[in-house]
Write an enzyme that holds these catalytic residues in place. Structure first.
Site: not given
Ligand code: GAR
Length: 221
Positions: A9, A11, A61, A86-87, A105, A139-141
Site C-alpha cells: 500500500g 502507492n 471471479r 494483484m487480481r 504499473h 487486457g493485462v496491463d
Molecule cells: C507497485 O510497484 C505497483 O506498481 C505494482 O505493485 C507494487 C505495489 O506496491 N503493481 C503491479 O505490478 C500491477 N501490475 P504498493 O502496494 O507499495 O503500492
C-alpha cells in the site's frame, strides 16, 4: 474515489497524502483490499480512511467482482485506482469502469507487462526503465496511457535498487495522474488518452552522451 490494494500500500499512502492537500480534485472515500492481511489496510485505517475487505481467495471471479461492485456502489464511488491490486479483473467488470479506472504499473508500458518487471528489465539490459499510469482496458496491463516516468538503470543495479528508484517515481506520478482524471483533464481520442497538462520537451538519455561522444560525432561530420 476508491483505492484497490492487495499488499503493502505505498502507492495508496501516496494518494491519501496527496488528496489531503487543499484543492486536490478527488476525495478518497474507501480503501478496499481483496486480501484481509494486506498491510496497506492498517495504513489506511491509521490515516482515517474507511477500509473494506472483499476476499477473492477461493471464490469464483464473478462472485468476487459482484461483491466488489456492491461495495463500490454502496459508497457511490466514481473513480477506482488500482494500487498494487494483484487480481485480474474480468472484461465485464473492466467495461463497467471504463474511463474511470486507473492502474499503476512498474514498467514503461508496453514493455514488461505482467510480473517481475524489474528483473526482466535488468535481464533485457534496457538503459531506461520506469512506471506507467494508464486507464484500465480488458487486457493485462493494457489501456490508454496517461503518464510515464523514466529512471536510469545503473550499472550496479540489482532488482531491489531498481525497484526502489522506480517506486519513488510511482509515488510522484500516481497522485498527479489521478488528479488529472478527477479534474476532467483527460480525453479519449482514437483509443489514446489526451491529458491537458504540461508535457516534457527534449529527450532522456542514459548513459549521457558526453563531450567525447559529441566530438566523435563532429569528426564524422
Ligand atoms: C507497485 O510497484 C505497483 O506498481 C505494482 O505493485 C507494487 C505495489 O506496491 N503493481 C503491479 O505490478 C500491477 N501490475 P504498493 O502496494 O507499495 O503500492
Amino acid at each position: 474515489m476508491a483505492i484497490l490494494i492487495s499488499g503493502r500500500g505505498s502507492n495508496m499512502a501516496a494518494l491519501i497524502e496527496a488528496a489531503r492537500a487543499p484543492g486536490y480534485p478527488a476525495e478518497i472515500a474507501l480503501v478496499l483490499s481483496n486480501r484481509p492481511d494486506a498491510a496497506g489496510l492498517g495504513l489506511a485505517a491509521a490515516a482515517g480512511v474507511p477500509v473494506a475487505v472483499v476476499e477473492s481467495r477461493g471464490r469464483p471471479r464473478e462472485a468476487f467482482e459482484a461483491g466488489l461492485q456492491a461495495v463500490l456502489e454502496a459508497q457511490r464511488i466514481g473513480i477506482v485506482a488500482l494500487a498494487g491490486f494483484m487480481r485480474l479483473l474480468t472484461e465485464g467488470f473492466v467495461r463497467r469502469w471504463e474511463g474511470r479506472m486507473l492502474n499503476i504499473h512498474p514498467s514503461l508500458l508496453p514493455s514488461f507487462r505482467g510480473l517481475d518487471t524489474h528483473r526482466r528489465a535488468l535481464e533485457a539490459g534496457v538503459r531506461l526503465h520506469g512506471c506507467t499510469v494508464h486507464l484500465v482496458s480488458p487486457g493485462v496491463d493494457e489501456g490508454p496511457i496517461l503518464a510515464q516516468a523514466a529512471v536510469p538503470v545503473l550499472p550496479d543495479d540489482d532488482e531491489a535498487a531498481l525497484a526502489a528508484r522506480v517506486l519513488a517515481q510511482e509515488h510522484r506520478l500516481y497522485p498527479a495522474a489521478l488528479a488529472w482524471l478527477a479534474a476532467g483533464r483527460v480525453r479519449l481520442e482514437g483509443g489514446l488518452a489526451r491529458v491537458e497538462a504540461e508535457a516534457a520537451a527534449g529527450a532522456l538519455a542514459n548513459p549521457l552522451p558526453g563531450p567525447a561522444a559529441l566530438s566523435t560525432q563532429r569528426a564524422q561530420e
